[in-house]
Motif scaffolding. Structure first.
Motif, PDB file in Angstrom:
ATOM      1  N   GLN A   1     -43.779  -1.564 -55.212  1.00  0.00           N
ATOM      2  CA  GLN A   1     -42.869  -0.741 -55.995  1.00  0.00           C
ATOM      3  C   GLN A   1     -43.400   0.685 -56.067  1.00  0.00           C
ATOM      4  N   HIS A   2     -42.588   1.635 -55.646  1.00  0.00           N
ATOM      5  CA  HIS A   2     -42.969   3.040 -55.733  1.00  0.00           C
ATOM      6  C   HIS A   2     -41.711   3.872 -55.900  1.00  0.00           C
ATOM      7  N   LEU A   3     -41.874   5.058 -56.441  1.00  0.00           N
ATOM      8  CA  LEU A   3     -40.722   5.899 -56.733  1.00  0.00           C
ATOM      9  C   LEU A   3     -40.476   6.937 -55.642  1.00  0.00           C
ATOM     10  N   ALA A   4     -41.502   7.339 -54.935  1.00  0.00           N
ATOM     11  CA  ALA A   4     -41.353   8.351 -53.894  1.00  0.00           C
ATOM     12  C   ALA A   4     -42.456   8.152 -52.863  1.00  0.00           C
ATOM     13  N   SER A   5     -42.274   8.739 -51.688  1.00  0.00           N
ATOM     14  CA  SER A   5     -43.235   8.542 -50.616  1.00  0.00           C
ATOM     15  C   SER A   5     -44.622   9.065 -50.975  1.00  0.00           C
ATOM     16  N   ASP A   6     -44.688  10.103 -51.804  1.00  0.00           N
ATOM     17  CA  ASP A   6     -46.005  10.658 -52.142  1.00  0.00           C
ATOM     18  C   ASP A   6     -46.772   9.777 -53.123  1.00  0.00           C
ATOM     19  N   SER A   7     -46.126   8.702 -53.625  1.00  0.00           N
ATOM     20  CA  SER A   7     -46.848   7.787 -54.506  1.00  0.00           C
ATOM     21  C   SER A   7     -47.528   6.660 -53.725  1.00  0.00           C
ATOM     22  N   ILE A   8     -47.327   6.616 -52.411  1.00  0.00           N
ATOM     23  CA  ILE A   8     -48.015   5.638 -51.571  1.00  0.00           C
ATOM     24  C   ILE A   8     -49.312   6.282 -51.097  1.00  0.00           C
ATOM     25  N   THR A   9     -50.381   5.980 -51.782  1.00  0.00           N
ATOM     26  CA  THR A   9     -51.693   6.529 -51.462  1.00  0.00           C
ATOM     27  C   THR A   9     -52.638   5.401 -51.091  1.00  0.00           C
TER      28      THR A   9
ATOM     29  N   SER B   1     -47.248  10.160 -40.796  1.00  0.00           N
ATOM     30  CA  SER B   1     -48.547  10.233 -40.134  1.00  0.00           C
ATOM     31  C   SER B   1     -49.680   9.898 -41.099  1.00  0.00           C
ATOM     32  N   ASP B   2     -49.639  10.443 -42.306  1.00  0.00           N
ATOM     33  CA  ASP B   2     -50.686  10.172 -43.296  1.00  0.00           C
ATOM     34  C   ASP B   2     -50.687   8.698 -43.700  1.00  0.00           C
ATOM     35  N   LEU B   3     -49.496   8.114 -43.860  1.00  0.00           N
ATOM     36  CA  LEU B   3     -49.418   6.700 -44.237  1.00  0.00           C
ATOM     37  C   LEU B   3     -50.032   5.811 -43.164  1.00  0.00           C
ATOM     38  N   LEU B   4     -49.712   6.057 -41.903  1.00  0.00           N
ATOM     39  CA  LEU B   4     -50.253   5.234 -40.814  1.00  0.00           C
ATOM     40  C   LEU B   4     -51.766   5.399 -40.693  1.00  0.00           C
ATOM     41  N   THR B   5     -52.255   6.596 -40.970  1.00  0.00           N
ATOM     42  CA  THR B   5     -53.715   6.817 -40.945  1.00  0.00           C
ATOM     43  C   THR B   5     -54.403   5.974 -42.015  1.00  0.00           C
ATOM     44  N   ILE B   6     -53.821   5.940 -43.204  1.00  0.00           N
ATOM     45  CA  ILE B   6     -54.391   5.133 -44.293  1.00  0.00           C
ATOM     46  C   ILE B   6     -54.407   3.657 -43.905  1.00  0.00           C
TER      47      ILE B   6
ATOM     48  N   PHE C   1     -42.293   0.012 -43.295  1.00  0.00           N
ATOM     49  CA  PHE C   1     -41.043   0.439 -42.681  1.00  0.00           C
ATOM     50  C   PHE C   1     -41.020   1.959 -42.749  1.00  0.00           C
ATOM     51  N   ILE C   2     -40.988   2.593 -41.578  1.00  0.00           N
ATOM     52  CA  ILE C   2     -41.187   4.053 -41.574  1.00  0.00           C
ATOM     53  C   ILE C   2     -40.082   4.774 -40.809  1.00  0.00           C
ATOM     54  N   ASP C   3     -39.958   6.045 -41.124  1.00  0.00           N
ATOM     55  CA  ASP C   3     -39.132   6.975 -40.353  1.00  0.00           C
ATOM     56  C   ASP C   3     -40.100   7.861 -39.574  1.00  0.00           C
ATOM     57  N   PRO C   4     -40.146   7.764 -38.239  1.00  0.00           N
ATOM     58  CA  PRO C   4     -41.143   8.510 -37.473  1.00  0.00           C
ATOM     59  C   PRO C   4     -41.040  10.019 -37.634  1.00  0.00           C
ATOM     60  N   ASP C   5     -39.882  10.513 -38.052  1.00  0.00           N
ATOM     61  CA  ASP C   5     -39.717  11.964 -38.205  1.00  0.00           C
ATOM     62  C   ASP C   5     -40.046  12.450 -39.611  1.00  0.00           C
ATOM     63  N   ASP C   6     -40.368  11.544 -40.515  1.00  0.00           N
ATOM     64  CA  ASP C   6     -40.716  11.940 -41.876  1.00  0.00           C
ATOM     65  C   ASP C   6     -42.104  12.574 -41.891  1.00  0.00           C
ATOM     66  N   SER C   7     -42.280  13.617 -42.665  1.00  0.00           N
ATOM     67  CA  SER C   7     -43.544  14.359 -42.686  1.00  0.00           C
ATOM     68  C   SER C   7     -44.697  13.542 -43.261  1.00  0.00           C
TER      69      SER C   7
ATOM     70  N   TYR D   1     -34.801  -3.636 -47.366  1.00  0.00           N
ATOM     71  CA  TYR D   1     -35.549  -2.385 -47.517  1.00  0.00           C
ATOM     72  C   TYR D   1     -34.680  -1.231 -47.034  1.00  0.00           C
ATOM     73  N   HIS D   2     -34.116  -0.482 -48.002  1.00  0.00           N
ATOM     74  CA  HIS D   2     -33.130   0.542 -47.702  1.00  0.00           C
ATOM     75  C   HIS D   2     -33.692   1.945 -47.841  1.00  0.00           C
ATOM     76  N   THR D   3     -34.861   2.113 -48.461  1.00  0.00           N
ATOM     77  CA  THR D   3     -35.476   3.435 -48.610  1.00  0.00           C
ATOM     78  C   THR D   3     -36.743   3.493 -47.773  1.00  0.00           C
ATOM     79  N   LEU D   4     -37.040   4.677 -47.235  1.00  0.00           N
ATOM     80  CA  LEU D   4     -38.204   4.866 -46.372  1.00  0.00           C
ATOM     81  C   LEU D   4     -39.099   5.957 -46.928  1.00  0.00           C
ATOM     82  N   PRO D   5     -40.420   5.800 -46.821  1.00  0.00           N
ATOM     83  CA  PRO D   5     -41.083   4.592 -46.309  1.00  0.00           C
ATOM     84  C   PRO D   5     -41.090   3.486 -47.366  1.00  0.00           C
ATOM     85  N   SER D   6     -41.175   2.244 -46.888  1.00  0.00           N
ATOM     86  CA  SER D   6     -41.346   1.087 -47.764  1.00  0.00           C
ATOM     87  C   SER D   6     -42.523   0.266 -47.255  1.00  0.00           C
ATOM     88  N   LEU D   7     -43.206  -0.375 -48.188  1.00  0.00           N
ATOM     89  CA  LEU D   7     -44.372  -1.181 -47.836  1.00  0.00           C
ATOM     90  C   LEU D   7     -44.228  -2.544 -48.508  1.00  0.00           C
TER      91      LEU D   7
END
Length: 425
Positions: free
Chosen positions: A242-250, A186-191, A177-183, A222-228
């Protein structure tokens, strides 16, 4: 799928076509059942393995229904060896790809395909990309390998058009679940595109614009973005990462999440509203996260209504239920509550709204729905001892009778009596 006119009519028309054709060809299908069964994947019966296209509008709608579709073009000879090979492959791959068949010469020519090259197979992509044609004789193994290569789409965006075929597929989905305007999007979709080919036999990889379709994401919890998450449509469950912030989705964390899910180490998501504070009125509000504590593990008996705010029957019962709760507030060992099924995932003991349960302390459950009492199998209004009713007096009497208590209003009613001896509530 989405309750929109175009996909609903499209689905209905093609299901009707399939049902009619199945009836006409029943004898032939029975003869071939043994051979085809070996090629089928368990669970794929939820949708036809081949759609039959007869009009140009059918073709346009089918191509638009997914990122890539496979269309077999054949002569009207239904027993040709090539058509048989195509049918076997479509059954085997129906879980992962959408297949259609055209045998009308005029319709074949509208696709710009000359009749003298039939039979042939095309992969058509949504968006006007040039079709890819299978080269060589139609043989099962070669055709299957070619389809898996040419029709495979590593990452699919979910829209109203492809919702049914993708999200409701029997193959589990890795859903972002993504926000297309979030910085970080793009990296998440590439992964995800890089990982999809590695797991293509186990999962389909999808993403959804949760800004455009926020209601769907919110409904799932799912109320926070991005969510997986992993979505398993057959179970109607999702399993969140489960993740705390978007930068923890690697890449590494996603791979670990997939492996944890496969090993059964990921808990399913349970949607739950927040209970009100305070929660000490005549009607106790029960939510998913407090259901075990307030109901199943309670030392009291519990009368619990499962409802939705928009349900007409629930609205009709509400004032009577409120008055019963106030009248029985002093009964020792009894809790009266309600449970909003719009805001909370249902517990296993309940099938839906408009259901009324008495949970006898640490014991079994009486349930009344539109069909019958689950204890004695009588229809609700005919069940002498466990009657479901729609009036204050009847609901109160039913509650007390199943708990073997006496009416606290006047003290004159016996548990098995049909009505109150006094004309009051």
């Amino acid at each position: 799928g989405p309750w929109e006119a175009e996909p609903l009519v499209y689905w209905l028309l093609h299901r009707i076509d399939e049902i009619v054709e199945e009836g006409m060809e029943e004898e032939e299908q029975e003869e071939e059942e043994g051979e085809v069964a070996e090629e089928r994947i368990d669970g794929e019966e939820d949708r036809p393995s081949i759609f039959i296209l007869r009009e140009k509008e059918d073709v346009v709608g089918f191509v638009a229904s997914d990122e890539a579709v496979v269309v077999g073009l054949f002569t009207e000879d239904e027993k040709s060896a090539e058509r048989r090979e195509f049918e076997v492959v479509s059954h085997a791959l129906a879980l992962r790809f959408k297949f259609a068949l055209i045998s009308d010469p005029a319709l074949v020519q509208t696709l710009g395909v000359p009749l003298d090259i039939l039979p042939t197979i095309l992969v058509l992509r949504h968006g006007g990309e040039e079709a890819v044609r299978f080269q060589g004789p139609v043989a099962k193994e070669e055709l299957r390998d070619w389809i898996e290569k040419e029709a495979f789409v590593p990452l699919v965006e979910i829209t109203m058009t492809n919702f049914q075929s993708r999200v409701l597929s029997t193959m589990p989905s890795i859903m972002a679940f993504i926000d297309p305007d979030d910085s970080t999007t793009s990296d998440l979709l590439t992964i995800l595109r890089e990982l999809a080919p590695l797991y293509k036999d186990r999962f389909q990889f999808l993403f959804l614009n949760a800004i455009q379709y926020g209601g769907f994401a919110y409904q799932l919890g799912y109320h926070t973005l991005p969510s997986l998450c992993v979505m398993v449509a057959q179970e109607q469950n999702s399993y969140p990462m489960q993740h705390l912030a978007s930068d923890s989705i690697t890449r590494e964390s996603i791979v670990q999440f997939i492996e944890d899910f496969s090993a059964g180490r990921v808990a399913k998501l349970i949607r739950s509203a927040e209970p009100p504070v305070p929660n000490d009125g005549p009607i106790t509000v029960v939510v998913a996260n407090t259901f075990d504590e307030l109901v199943m593990e309670s030392e009291k008996d519990v009368l619990l209504e499962f409802y939705t705010p928009w349900c007409g029957h629930c609205q009709g019962l509400a004032p009577h239920y409120d008055r019963v709760a106030k009248a029985l507030e002093g009964v020792p060992g009894l809790t009266i509550g309600n449970f909003d099924v719009d805001e909370n995932d249902l517990p296993d003991v309940c099938a839906g709204a408009c259901v009324y349960c008495v949970f006898e302390c640490l014991s079994d459950t009486l349930r009344f729905d539109n069909d019958q009492c689950t204890r004695c199998s009588h229809a609700p209004l005919l069940c002498r001892n466990h009657t479901l009713a729609q009036t204050t007096r009847q609901v109160g009497w039913w509650t007390l009778s199943v708990l073997d208590q006496v009416c606290t209003q006047c003290g004159l009613c016996s548990p098995g009596s049909r009505s109150c001896r006094r004309d009051n509530e």
